[in-house]
Motif scaffolding. Structure first.
Motif, PDB file in Angstrom:
ATOM      1  N   GLU A 363       0.801  -1.209   0.000  1.00  0.00           N
ATOM      2  CA  GLU A 363       0.000   0.000   0.000  1.00  0.00           C
ATOM      3  C   GLU A 363       0.844   1.275   0.000  1.00  0.00           C
ATOM      4  N   LEU A 364       2.160   1.148  -0.064  1.00  0.00           N
ATOM      5  CA  LEU A 364       3.049   2.301   0.085  1.00  0.00           C
ATOM      6  C   LEU A 364       3.827   2.556  -1.200  1.00  0.00           C
ATOM      7  N   LEU A 365       4.135   3.830  -1.438  1.00  0.00           N
ATOM      8  CA  LEU A 365       5.017   4.244  -2.522  1.00  0.00           C
ATOM      9  C   LEU A 365       6.368   4.620  -1.920  1.00  0.00           C
ATOM     10  N   ILE A 366       7.432   4.047  -2.474  1.00  0.00           N
ATOM     11  CA  ILE A 366       8.768   4.185  -1.891  1.00  0.00           C
ATOM     12  C   ILE A 366       9.699   4.892  -2.868  1.00  0.00           C
ATOM     13  N   SER A 367      10.482   5.844  -2.348  1.00  0.00           N
ATOM     14  CA  SER A 367      11.561   6.481  -3.101  1.00  0.00           C
ATOM     15  C   SER A 367      12.811   6.455  -2.232  1.00  0.00           C
ATOM     16  N   VAL A 368      13.860   5.828  -2.739  1.00  0.00           N
ATOM     17  CA  VAL A 368      15.117   5.754  -1.994  1.00  0.00           C
ATOM     18  C   VAL A 368      16.252   6.070  -2.951  1.00  0.00           C
ATOM     19  N   GLY A 369      17.205   6.855  -2.503  1.00  0.00           N
ATOM     20  CA  GLY A 369      18.291   7.247  -3.384  1.00  0.00           C
ATOM     21  C   GLY A 369      19.476   7.803  -2.629  1.00  0.00           C
ATOM     22  N   GLY A 370      20.527   8.071  -3.379  1.00  0.00           N
ATOM     23  CA  GLY A 370      21.737   8.606  -2.776  1.00  0.00           C
ATOM     24  C   GLY A 370      22.595   9.318  -3.799  1.00  0.00           C
ATOM     25  N   GLY A 371      23.438  10.216  -3.316  1.00  0.00           N
ATOM     26  CA  GLY A 371      24.392  10.916  -4.150  1.00  0.00           C
ATOM     27  C   GLY A 371      25.808  10.557  -3.725  1.00  0.00           C
ATOM     28  N   PHE A 372      26.688  10.363  -4.700  1.00  0.00           N
ATOM     29  CA  PHE A 372      28.049   9.922  -4.420  1.00  0.00           C
ATOM     30  C   PHE A 372      29.047  10.808  -5.170  1.00  0.00           C
ATOM     31  N   ASP A 373      30.175  11.075  -4.510  1.00  0.00           N
ATOM     32  CA  ASP A 373      31.277  11.811  -5.132  1.00  0.00           C
ATOM     33  C   ASP A 373      32.467  10.862  -5.197  1.00  0.00           C
ATOM     34  N   LEU A 374      32.691  10.283  -6.380  1.00  0.00           N
ATOM     35  CA  LEU A 374      33.719   9.256  -6.511  1.00  0.00           C
ATOM     36  C   LEU A 374      35.127   9.815  -6.389  1.00  0.00           C
ATOM     37  N   ARG A 375      35.291  11.123  -6.515  1.00  0.00           N
ATOM     38  CA  ARG A 375      36.623  11.717  -6.377  1.00  0.00           C
ATOM     39  C   ARG A 375      36.982  12.039  -4.937  1.00  0.00           C
ATOM     40  N   ASN A 376      35.997  12.082  -4.089  1.00  0.00           N
ATOM     41  CA  ASN A 376      36.228  12.372  -2.680  1.00  0.00           C
ATOM     42  C   ASN A 376      36.349  11.052  -1.922  1.00  0.00           C
TER      43      ASN A 376
END
Length: 392
Positions: A363-376
């Motif tokens: 019954e739920l709508l899900i949003s999951v995410g992330g941001g990555f800095d591969l140089r750091n």
């Protein structure tokens, strides 16, 4: 993913037959949806309800260091009968992905007569009112939307916040859509900003009653029956700050009658700032889309590249359905009720990565995410979050 109130507003535009894509502001919508998707920050819960066909409410609770939230209310004079339970709303109506442009409609077509009458006394002028209060900052956001005529819509956006100059601002917008071209006039109380936008579509003119689209696909996609070439510009001026701005752009996109893969190309230029941007988005299959964007500044010679991909997940299909999809075009075989999730990915030339997964869990709508800095190497993981939505 669209929140519930944005979803209701989208349905309002669709039911009143307002084409939001025929505007200079929507010139780069396809690339924006694929490359500039928002990544959740922290934890956030949305609970919404459509108590009647005219009234909706929504409550948001978030936690990203501090607890915050919002209360939202929406009213429309047009009774909206729409799927409102989170378990029954098609994900394709909530996820902003590759945007297909449709054929123009003539205002004189019979189905328009159900919404608009010839007599001014009886003419429908549907209205939408929306308000949102942010806590604990007590920032108030309001929207007034009115369909004045089949070719015109008026929009009034208001923000009340003590941290803003004069305690807030008001933006008034008058949009005109004649199919062949569209215009938009803007005024903002912030610095008394005046603005104008315009978009012109080459080829087919929907105002001509004798203009009929051929049912057969054209031999070349640049033919106006297989694709649409649009050119537009915007200009604004602030007499208070003595500042001005201008930009122009081109867009070519394929239409449903195009027999090949759907794709969209855009080129925008800001001559005062020297910014040049080009995008290319393609629907490479029924469940995958790719997009790239190249930015360049002619004054500083700085440039940037972003590429992204969108992958749709579906329920297991039978062999007959899979065989049909391999033979027919993606638009003809897409079933909106068999989508279970979508994955979005982007990366730029600075090695910054964005990842987002949107799906339904019972019954739920899900949003999951992330941001990555591969140089750091020390702090590679940046923004990360989870959003859960429920509506009834």
């Amino acid at each position: 993913m669209l929140d519930f109130m944005d979803y209701v507003q989208a349905v309002f535009h669709a039911r009143t037959r307002w084409d939001r894509d025929n505007s200079y502001a929507s010139l780069t919508t396809a690339a924006h949806n694929l490359l500039d998707f928002d990544i959740p920050h922290g934890m956030r819960l949305h609970v919404s309800s459509l108590s009647s066909s005219n009234f909706a409410t929504s409550y948001t609770l978030g936690a990203k260091g501090v607890v915050d939230g919002s209360l939202s209310f929406l009213y429309t004079s047009l009774g909206l009968s729409l799927p409102h339970r989170s378990s029954s709303i098609h994900l394709q109506n909530l996820v902003l992905g590759y945007k297909h442009l449709s054929e123009f409609e003539q205002v004189s077509e019979p189905r328009w007569q159900d919404l608009w009458r010839h007599s001014k006394k009886d003419e429908r002028k549907d209205t939408l009112l929306y308000g949102r209060l942010y806590l604990p900052t007590s920032t108030l956001e309001a929207l007034y939307l009115r369909r004045i005529s089949p070719n015109r819509i008026f929009r009034l956006n208001c923000v009340s916040d003590g941290s803003l100059p004069n305690g807030g601002s008001v933006l008034a917008t008058l949009q005109n859509d004649f199919g062949k071209y569209s215009t938009e006039f803007l005024y903002s109380t912030d610095s008394s900003l005046l603005g104008f936008r315009g978009l012109y579509n080459f080829g087919y003119d929907p105002r001509r009653t004798d203009a009929k689209l051929s049912p057969r696909p054209p031999a070349h996609p640049w033919d106006h029956q297989g694709g649409r070439l649009s050119a537009g510009a915007e200009a604004y001026f602030s007499p208070v700050n003595k500042s001005a701005g201008i930009s122009t752009g081109l867009r070519f996109t394929t239409l449903p009658v195009h027999s090949g893969f759907p794709y969209t190309m855009t080129l925008t230029l800001n001559p005062l700032m020297g910014n040049l941007s080009s995008t290319y988005a393609v629907k490479a299959g029924p469940d995958v889309a790719f997009c790239s964007r190249f930015d360049f500044n002619v004054y500083s010679y700085e440039s940037g590249v972003v590429v992204g991909v969108e992958l749709w997940q579906r329920k297991q299909s039978s062999l007959d359905t899979m065989w049909a999809r391999s033979l027919l075009r993606p638009e003809w075989t897409r079933a909106p009720d068999d989508v279970t999730g979508v994955l979005k990915f982007r990366i730029d030339n600075q090695a910054r990565v964005g990842l987002l997964w949107e799906s339904r869990l019972k019954e739920l709508l899900i949003s999951v995410g992330g941001g990555f800095d591969l140089r750091n190497r020390e702090r590679m993981l940046g923004t990360v979050g989870l959003e859960v939505s429920y509506s009834n």
